[in-house]
Write an enzyme that holds these catalytic residues in place. Structure first.
Site, short mmCIF file in Angstrom:
data_model
loop_
_atom_site.label_atom_id
_atom_site.label_comp_id
_atom_site.label_asym_id
_atom_site.label_seq_id
_atom_site.Cartn_x
_atom_site.Cartn_y
_atom_site.Cartn_z
N TYR A 153 0.65 -1.15 -0.12
CA TYR A 153 -0.09 0.29 0.22
C TYR A 153 0.98 1.46 -0.70
O TYR A 153 0.35 2.02 -0.47
CB TYR A 153 -0.94 -0.14 1.39
N LYS A 183 0.73 4.50 -2.92
CA LYS A 183 0.92 5.66 -2.42
C LYS A 183 2.17 6.33 -2.50
O LYS A 183 1.80 8.01 -3.12
CB LYS A 183 0.36 6.17 -1.11
P1 NDP Z 1 -13.65 3.55 0.85
O1 NDP Z 1 -13.43 2.80 1.47
O2 NDP Z 1 -14.84 4.58 1.82
O3 NDP Z 1 -13.93 4.33 -0.17
C1 NDP Z 1 -13.05 4.45 -1.80
C2 NDP Z 1 -13.30 4.15 -3.04
O4 NDP Z 1 -13.35 3.45 -4.32
C3 NDP Z 1 -15.01 3.80 -3.20
O5 NDP Z 1 -15.94 4.29 -3.43
C4 NDP Z 1 -15.24 2.27 -4.23
O6 NDP Z 1 -16.02 2.57 -4.84
C5 NDP Z 1 -14.26 3.16 -4.98
N1 NDP Z 1 -13.62 2.38 -5.35
C6 NDP Z 1 -12.21 1.01 -5.04
N2 NDP Z 1 -11.92 0.05 -6.15
C7 NDP Z 1 -12.08 0.95 -6.83
C8 NDP Z 1 -12.15 0.63 -8.31
N3 NDP Z 1 -11.53 -0.28 -9.00
N4 NDP Z 1 -12.63 1.26 -8.97
C9 NDP Z 1 -13.12 2.42 -9.08
N5 NDP Z 1 -13.81 2.22 -7.47
C10 NDP Z 1 -13.08 2.32 -6.66
O7 NDP Z 1 -12.25 5.20 1.34
P2 NDP Z 1 -12.13 6.03 1.67
O8 NDP Z 1 -12.88 7.12 0.71
O9 NDP Z 1 -11.08 6.36 2.94
O10 NDP Z 1 -10.67 6.11 0.20
C11 NDP Z 1 -10.40 6.89 -1.02
C12 NDP Z 1 -8.91 7.81 -0.92
O11 NDP Z 1 -8.38 7.99 0.18
C13 NDP Z 1 -8.37 5.59 -1.66
O12 NDP Z 1 -7.19 6.20 -2.69
C14 NDP Z 1 -7.88 5.93 -0.20
O13 NDP Z 1 -6.07 4.76 -0.85
C15 NDP Z 1 -7.36 7.43 -0.09
N6 NDP Z 1 -6.84 7.38 1.50
C16 NDP Z 1 -7.52 7.45 2.76
C17 NDP Z 1 -7.50 7.32 4.14
C18 NDP Z 1 -8.49 6.75 5.06
O14 NDP Z 1 -7.53 6.81 5.88
N7 NDP Z 1 -9.28 6.52 4.19
C19 NDP Z 1 -6.13 8.49 4.28
C20 NDP Z 1 -4.99 8.28 2.99
C21 NDP Z 1 -5.48 8.48 1.52
P3 NDP Z 1 -17.05 0.55 -5.57
O15 NDP Z 1 -16.50 0.13 -4.79
O16 NDP Z 1 -18.06 1.62 -6.09
O17 NDP Z 1 -16.52 0.74 -6.85
C1 8X3 Z 2 -4.57 5.81 4.32
C2 8X3 Z 2 -3.88 6.08 5.28
O1 8X3 Z 2 -1.95 5.60 7.61
O2 8X3 Z 2 -3.86 3.95 6.67
O3 8X3 Z 2 -3.73 5.63 3.67
O4 8X3 Z 2 -1.76 4.06 5.36
S1 8X3 Z 2 -2.66 4.88 6.28
#
Ligand code: NDP
Ligand code: 8X3
Length: 258
Positions: free
Chosen positions: A157, A161
């Site tokens: 992961y 990133k």
């Molecule tokens: P969620 O799991 O709540 O949302 C993830 C979203 O991504 C869903 O809408 C899902 O939709 C979509 N998704 C996943 N795989 C695919 C795919 N193959 N094609 C299209 N859509 C996809 O997580 P977050 O909102 O937290 O995550 C969003 C972003 O933020 C990610 O890039 C994550 O790495 C990043 N992030 C999150 C953090 C956290 O702590 N939550 C911290 C740092 C970064 P569906 O399943 O309907 O396709």
């Molecule tokens: C999500 C934040 O710290 O779980 O990107 O990797 S962490």
């Protein structure tokens, strides 16, 4: 009139968490939205409620960002007026698993790299030429603090990133002379479905991640994304790193004990 009235904003992963919160925040500013994700029934429901509430236009499309043919077909089949995309929010992404690298699951590795890295590239590659042709556009990537430093068991992961971080920097260098803005918003802990997905539905384990800490909300991140998108034309926000006050790195977390 919102600050983004008549702008067209393309969001990947709009069905949950940060993507969904961005849809709401941008709708509130009057933007018209192209919402994409794999779960089309969830997307359709969201589109109906947002278009009704904010009186905006929404185009939704089922899209798995890992499928380059589907990415191509979704973008090329957009009606002409929807091809004038002003802002692309590359949000779709996920973590799978949490294990030492010698014990990692290769399917999980493929899924993370295919979604977080290759998916982001496929979508950008289809949309960028439309922006370059119009000599305007803005890509906002959702990176992570996981792209700035590695943590134990974060390995692939982290790598995905770190790649997003490198792609963002490369985009900035290659595109500033073409009048395209590039930003990245890199969060720490945000309470969404992220950990539930990481631990394959194990809600108890997911809940533990946020124990004794006030995590960020998806709305906090949408607010930062909106900040990037609403600066005057001469300003480019290169990077925002945003963490809970109680989180100084992926592993430095001040938790309150009961
Ligand atoms: P969620 O799991 O709540 O949302 C993830 C979203 O991504 C869903 O809408 C899902 O939709 C979509 N998704 C996943 N795989 C695919 C795919 N193959 N094609 C299209 N859509 C996809 O997580 P977050 O909102 O937290 O995550 C969003 C972003 O933020 C990610 O890039 C994550 O790495 C990043 N992030 C999150 C953090 C956290 O702590 N939550 C911290 C740092 C970064 P569906 O399943 O309907 O396709
Ligand atoms: C999500 C934040 O710290 O779980 O990107 O990797 S962490």
């Amino acid at each position: 009139m919102g600050r983004l009235s008549n702008k067209i904003v393309f969001i990947t992963g709009a069905t949950s968490g940060i993507g969904k919160a961005c849809a709401e925040a941008f709708a509130n500013e009057g933007a018209n939205l192209i919402l994409t994700a794999r779960r089309i029934s969830v997307l359709t429901k969201l589109s109906h409620s947002l278009s009704k509430k904010y009186k905006i236009k929404i185009y939704d499309a089922q899209l798995d960002v890992r499928d380059k043919e589907e990415v191509k077909s979704v973008v090329t089949s957009l009606p002409k007026e929807w091809k004038k995309i002003d802002i692309l929010i590359n949000n779709a992404g996920l973590a799978r698993g949490f294990s030492d690298i010698d014990e990692g699951n290769i399917e999980d590795w493929d899924e993370m790299m295919d979604t977080n890295v290759k998916g982001l590239l496929y979508v950008s590659r289809e949309i960028l030429p439309l922006m370059v042709k119009r000599k305007k556009g803005h890509i906002i990537n959702i990176g992570s603090i996981a792209g700035h430093s590695v943590y134990p068991k974060g390995n692939v992961y982290n790598a995905s990133k770190f790649a997003v971080n490198a792609i963002t920097r490369a985009m900035r260098l290659d595109l500033y002379e073409k009048d395209i803005k590039i930003s990245t918003v890199d969060p720490g802990m945000v309470k969404t479905d992220f950990s539930i997905v990481r631990f394959r539905g194990n809600k108890e384990r997911a809940e533990k991640i946020y124990e004794g800490i006030k995590p960020l909300t998806a709305g906090d991140i949408a607010d930062a994304v909106l900040y990037c998108a609403t600066r005057p034309q001469h300003i480019n926000i290169d990077e925002i790193i945003i963490t809970p006050a109680a989180q100084a790195s992926a592993i430095h977390i001040k938790r309150k004990t009961k």
